[in-house]
Design a protein around this motif. Structure first.
Motif, PDB file in Angstrom:
ATOM      1  N   GLY A  20      -3.801  -4.754  11.755  1.00 14.10           N
ATOM      2  CA  GLY A  20      -3.564  -3.803  10.672  1.00 14.10           C
ATOM      3  C   GLY A  20      -3.794  -2.383  11.149  1.00 14.10           C
ATOM      4  O   GLY A  20      -4.671  -2.132  11.987  1.00 14.10           O
ATOM      5  N   VAL A  21      -3.005  -1.464  10.591  1.00 17.65           N
ATOM      6  CA  VAL A  21      -3.142  -0.048  10.942  1.00 17.65           C
ATOM      7  C   VAL A  21      -3.113   0.786   9.664  1.00 17.65           C
ATOM      8  O   VAL A  21      -2.147   0.718   8.896  1.00 17.65           O
ATOM      9  CB  VAL A  21      -2.010   0.426  11.881  1.00 17.65           C
ATOM     10  N   GLY A  22      -4.175   1.557   9.445  1.00 13.78           N
ATOM     11  CA  GLY A  22      -4.227   2.476   8.314  1.00 13.78           C
ATOM     12  C   GLY A  22      -4.131   3.902   8.808  1.00 13.78           C
ATOM     13  O   GLY A  22      -4.337   4.183   9.996  1.00 13.78           O
ATOM     14  N   GLN A  23      -3.825   4.815   7.906  1.00 14.09           N
ATOM     15  CA  GLN A  23      -3.695   6.219   8.308  1.00 14.09           C
ATOM     16  C   GLN A  23      -4.044   7.138   7.158  1.00 14.09           C
ATOM     17  O   GLN A  23      -3.730   6.878   6.004  1.00 14.09           O
ATOM     18  CB  GLN A  23      -2.265   6.519   8.783  1.00 14.09           C
ATOM     19  N   ILE A  24      -4.743   8.233   7.521  1.00 17.83           N
ATOM     20  CA  ILE A  24      -5.037   9.320   6.596  1.00 17.83           C
ATOM     21  C   ILE A  24      -4.611  10.621   7.264  1.00 17.83           C
ATOM     22  O   ILE A  24      -4.935  10.866   8.433  1.00 17.83           O
ATOM     23  CB  ILE A  24      -6.546   9.371   6.253  1.00 17.83           C
ATOM     24  N   ASN A  25      -3.881  11.443   6.517  1.00 21.51           N
ATOM     25  CA  ASN A  25      -3.485  12.761   7.007  1.00 21.51           C
ATOM     26  C   ASN A  25      -4.303  13.831   6.315  1.00 21.51           C
ATOM     27  O   ASN A  25      -4.525  13.760   5.096  1.00 21.51           O
ATOM     28  CB  ASN A  25      -2.004  13.026   6.725  1.00 21.51           C
ATOM     29  N   SER A  26      -4.745  14.820   7.055  1.00 19.09           N
ATOM     30  CA  SER A  26      -5.505  15.914   6.462  1.00 19.09           C
ATOM     31  C   SER A  26      -5.240  17.198   7.236  1.00 19.09           C
ATOM     32  O   SER A  26      -4.943  17.167   8.436  1.00 19.09           O
ATOM     33  CB  SER A  26      -7.005  15.599   6.475  1.00 19.09           C
ATOM     34  N   MET A  27      -5.383  18.296   6.534  1.00 18.39           N
ATOM     35  CA  MET A  27      -5.235  19.604   7.163  1.00 18.39           C
ATOM     36  C   MET A  27      -6.593  20.185   7.513  1.00 18.39           C
ATOM     37  O   MET A  27      -6.692  21.318   7.953  1.00 18.39           O
ATOM     38  CB  MET A  27      -4.469  20.550   6.230  1.00 18.39           C
ATOM     39  N   SER A  28      -7.650  19.385   7.332  1.00 19.17           N
ATOM     40  CA  SER A  28      -9.014  19.859   7.571  1.00 19.17           C
ATOM     41  C   SER A  28      -9.736  18.952   8.558  1.00 19.17           C
ATOM     42  O   SER A  28      -9.898  17.746   8.317  1.00 19.17           O
ATOM     43  CB  SER A  28      -9.790  19.905   6.244  1.00 19.17           C
ATOM     44  N   LYS A  29     -10.165  19.529   9.671  1.00 18.46           N
ATOM     45  CA  LYS A  29     -10.906  18.767  10.675  1.00 18.46           C
ATOM     46  C   LYS A  29     -12.247  18.295  10.112  1.00 18.46           C
ATOM     47  O   LYS A  29     -12.703  17.180  10.391  1.00 18.46           O
ATOM     48  CB  LYS A  29     -11.125  19.642  11.913  1.00 18.46           C
TER      49      LYS A  29
ATOM     50  N   ASN B  54       0.862  -1.174   0.000  1.00 21.21           N
ATOM     51  CA  ASN B  54       0.000   0.000   0.000  1.00 21.21           C
ATOM     52  C   ASN B  54       0.906   1.235   0.000  1.00 21.21           C
ATOM     53  O   ASN B  54       1.106   1.890   1.024  1.00 21.21           O
ATOM     54  CB  ASN B  54      -0.921   0.008   1.222  1.00 21.21           C
ATOM     55  N   PRO B  55       1.465   1.527  -1.161  1.00 23.17           N
ATOM     56  CA  PRO B  55       2.552   2.506  -1.227  1.00 23.17           C
ATOM     57  C   PRO B  55       2.129   3.930  -0.883  1.00 23.17           C
ATOM     58  O   PRO B  55       1.093   4.409  -1.328  1.00 23.17           O
ATOM     59  CB  PRO B  55       3.017   2.412  -2.682  1.00 23.17           C
TER      60      PRO B  55
ATOM     61  N   TYR C 257      -7.427   1.859   2.023  1.00 22.75           N
ATOM     62  CA  TYR C 257      -6.194   1.241   1.522  1.00 22.75           C
ATOM     63  C   TYR C 257      -5.172   2.249   0.997  1.00 22.75           C
ATOM     64  O   TYR C 257      -4.157   1.862   0.432  1.00 22.75           O
ATOM     65  CB  TYR C 257      -6.526   0.222   0.434  1.00 22.75           C
ATOM     66  N   GLN C 258      -5.445   3.532   1.196  1.00 17.75           N
ATOM     67  CA  GLN C 258      -4.490   4.525   0.737  1.00 17.75           C
ATOM     68  C   GLN C 258      -3.152   4.375   1.460  1.00 17.75           C
ATOM     69  O   GLN C 258      -2.095   4.550   0.866  1.00 17.75           O
ATOM     70  CB  GLN C 258      -5.052   5.935   0.942  1.00 17.75           C
TER      71      GLN C 258
ATOM     72  N   GLY D 200       1.256  -1.669  -5.351  1.00 16.99           N
ATOM     73  CA  GLY D 200      -0.136  -1.306  -5.088  1.00 16.99           C
ATOM     74  C   GLY D 200      -0.502  -0.036  -5.826  1.00 16.99           C
ATOM     75  O   GLY D 200       0.290   0.510  -6.609  1.00 16.99           O
ATOM     76  N   GLN D 201      -1.713   0.441  -5.573  1.00 18.96           N
ATOM     77  CA  GLN D 201      -2.210   1.632  -6.255  1.00 18.96           C
ATOM     78  C   GLN D 201      -1.620   2.900  -5.645  1.00 18.96           C
ATOM     79  O   GLN D 201      -1.416   2.993  -4.442  1.00 18.96           O
ATOM     80  CB  GLN D 201      -3.741   1.687  -6.184  1.00 18.96           C
ATOM     81  N   ILE D 202      -1.373   3.879  -6.488  1.00 21.21           N
ATOM     82  CA  ILE D 202      -0.796   5.151  -6.049  1.00 21.21           C
ATOM     83  C   ILE D 202      -1.903   6.046  -5.500  1.00 21.21           C
ATOM     84  O   ILE D 202      -2.980   6.174  -6.098  1.00 21.21           O
ATOM     85  CB  ILE D 202      -0.069   5.834  -7.224  1.00 21.21           C
ATOM     86  N   ASN D 203      -1.636   6.667  -4.355  1.00 16.28           N
ATOM     87  CA  ASN D 203      -2.650   7.546  -3.758  1.00 16.28           C
ATOM     88  C   ASN D 203      -2.609   8.941  -4.381  1.00 16.28           C
ATOM     89  O   ASN D 203      -1.735   9.265  -5.191  1.00 16.28           O
ATOM     90  CB  ASN D 203      -2.484   7.609  -2.231  1.00 16.28           C
TER      91      ASN D 203
END
Length: 548
Positions: free
Chosen positions: A451-460, A12-13, A437-438, A42-45
């Motif tokens: 398993g641990v996934g993560q998403i980063n965002s600058m918006s709450k 999951n690159p 899966y990003q 894997g797929q590119i985010n």
């Protein structure tokens, strides 16, 4: 043989996984001149796509599996043959090339059939039908070639269509009772026999012993559309050889052909080969054309794919089939994982915030100039992995590397990072599966896999919308992966905080224990936690080991 060396990240690159692979492949090419190719598992985010487009670098091609394939084996390049060639020509070709099987192809090089030595033997031993040359539509050219003959009258592109084969061993009067229209008659130099055959409307006469054909016989044959072939062989030899002029298409196998493609995996075709007694099997390329032949013996020389692993050293995160590949190097900045190798490898693991930082250091150590495009990729990866230096994994080495690379790539760090994170966090149009899966990885602690996934965002606000999508989807993902527990980090870059979503028996309790939260906590909110590698995985691992 395939001499490529794949430089590939985890399944999951993220931006670091892709950019470090591209940059390291370029470095290895310049140092060694080898055929190094960056790949992705894997797929590119969205974030990585933005980075690649920003610096005009094409995405690495997709490599879902690194098991040994047919194309990694030395394939026998036996040329395909035309179905109209004679049995004699086929036999000669087999003897010359030490083949036992010939592939028959059409004018587009598509496989249409196979003929073996056994098929040729049967054609010679089992045929007692004097009409078989006609049934097989034998070309006149084949007869000429097989008998080392000379065409006296007729067209060599013609073929036998209806009749039978006769040997003119009796006197002409008696032969008249046997010869029918269209027959092929094998005879000698007797003028009367030649004349009688033509008068009885024979389709073809073969004059043996190299005997001369008179002008009158020639003219008469032309007028009666009778083909005349002159052969240097005697009647017995011609009679014995003539069946070898039949086209191989008449005897070839066309149904239920067992073929493999160049992309097939060796372990899969071995199962098929074990069930069949064939010695050779045809290979078809990706365009559906015949490529070559393969046998069980060829498999003994199969070479494993050579790979360099970037940004991971855990088997659970590696490309499929990694246990069958030859790992040459591992470049990583994570904890030591479960991956094992048969032979010693070059393993560079440093406690830095990003694998791309390590790659940049290796450029400098080898005195290789970093091109602006590569500098842009490496800088992007460092900014992404360290959350623009906000992550606790970030070191002064990472910061210095990013600033130096930014100058080479001619980018403003703060402005560019905001554009990059905005592109990566634009997830409103994505499905829960795409979001999940990003950036998702599996880890093992003792007998427990999670398993641990993560998403980063600058918006709450965006994180809240993502949360609503992910909560119902995580139930499905938990069942699909068969892991004990699932966790998902909703990380707010500006606030340097993470909300942790949990799924699976004991997952919520594990997180509460790991961060010493109140048992009645509704949402697991973790201020100051932004790094999966340094702040989440170690905490979960320690708690699991302590509880066990």
């Amino acid at each position: 043989m395939n001499s490529e060396i794949f430089v590939i990240g985890h399944t999951n690159p993220d931006t670091d996984s892709i950019c470090s692979a591209i940059a390291y492949a370029e470095l290895k090419k310049k140092i060694t001149g080898g055929n190094y190719k960056a790949k992705r598992a894997g797929q590119i985010n969205s974030e990585t796509k933005f980075v690649l487009e920003r610096f005009g670098v094409p995405a690495p091609s997709y490599q879902p599996d690194v098991r040994t394939q047919v194309k990694d084996v030395e394939i026998r390049k036996s040329p395909g043959v035309d179905g109209n060639i004679s049995l004699k020509t086929a036999w000669s070709t087999m003897r010359q090339n030490s083949d036992v099987t010939l592939p028959i192809v059409d004018d587009q090089n598509h496989l249409v059939g196979l003929i073996t030595v056994g098929d040729i033997a049967k054609s010679y031993m089992d045929v007692y039908d004097n009409k078989v040359l006609f049934t097989a539509k034998t070309p006149i050219k084949n007869i000429i070639d097989t008998l080392d003959g000379e065409l006296v009258v007729g067209d060599e592109n013609d073929y036998l269509s209806e009749g039978k084969v006769l040997v003119s061993a009796a006197n002409p009067d008696l032969m008249e009772d046997y010869i029918e229209e269209g027959d092929l008659v094998i005879l000698g130099n007797r003028y009367e026999s030649q004349l009688s055959s033509i008068e009885m409307k024979a389709g073809c006469i073969i004059v043996c012993d190299g005997a001369a054909v008179s002008k009158s016989i020639t003219i008469m044959a032309q007028n009666n559309q009778c083909i005349i072939i002159k052969s240097p062989y005697d009647t017995f030899t011609v009679s014995r050889l003539i069946n070898q002029s039949m086209p191989i298409s008449f005897f070839m196998s066309t149904k239920d052909l067992i073929t493999f493609t160049s992309e097939d995996y060796i372990e899969d075709i071995q199962v098929v080969m074990a069930k069949k007694r064939h010695r050779h099997f045809p290979i078809i390329d990706k365009n559906g054309c015949y490529f070559g032949m393969i046998s069980r013996r060829n498999l003994l020389g199969a070479r494993k794919k050579k790979v360099i692993l970037m940004d991971h050293n855990e088997k659970s995160q590696a490309v499929d089939g990694i246990e069958e590949a030859e790992i040459l190097e591992i470049i990583d900045h994570h904890r030591l994982g479960s991956l094992e190798t048969i032979s010693p490898v070059f393993f560079r693991n440093q406690p830095l915030g990003c694998t791309s930082t390590i790659v940049y250091l290796m450029y400098k150590e080898n005195n290789v100039e970093v091109e602006p495009q590569i500098a842009g990729l490496l800088c992007s990866a460092i900014l992404s992995d360290t959350l623009v230096y906000r992550s606790p994994t970030c070191t002064e080495v990472d910061r210095t590397a990013a600033e130096e690379l930014a100058k080479i790539a001619n980018i403003n760090v703060e402005k560019y990072a905001k554009e990059m994170f905005d592109a990566g966090s634009n997830l409103s149009s994505k499905s829960p599966e795409e979001i999940f899966y990003q950036d998702f990885k599996k880890f093992t602690a003792g007998d427990i896999t999670f398993g641990v996934g993560q998403i980063n965002s600058m918006s709450k606000e965006e994180l809240e919308k993502i949360k609503d999508k992910l909560i119902p989807y995580m139930e499905k993902a938990h069942g699909d992966h068969g892991v004990a527990m699932l966790f998902f980090m909703l990380t707010n870059i500006l606030e340097s905080s993470t909300e942790l979503l949990c799924r699976g028996h004991g997952a919520r309790e594990l997180a509460i224990n790991a961060y010493r939260l109140d048992r009645n906590t509704e949402n697991i909110y973790l201020p100051g936690v932004v790094s999966r590698k340094k702040q989440v995985i170690p905490a979960l691992m320690f708690t699991l080991q302590h509880d066990s």
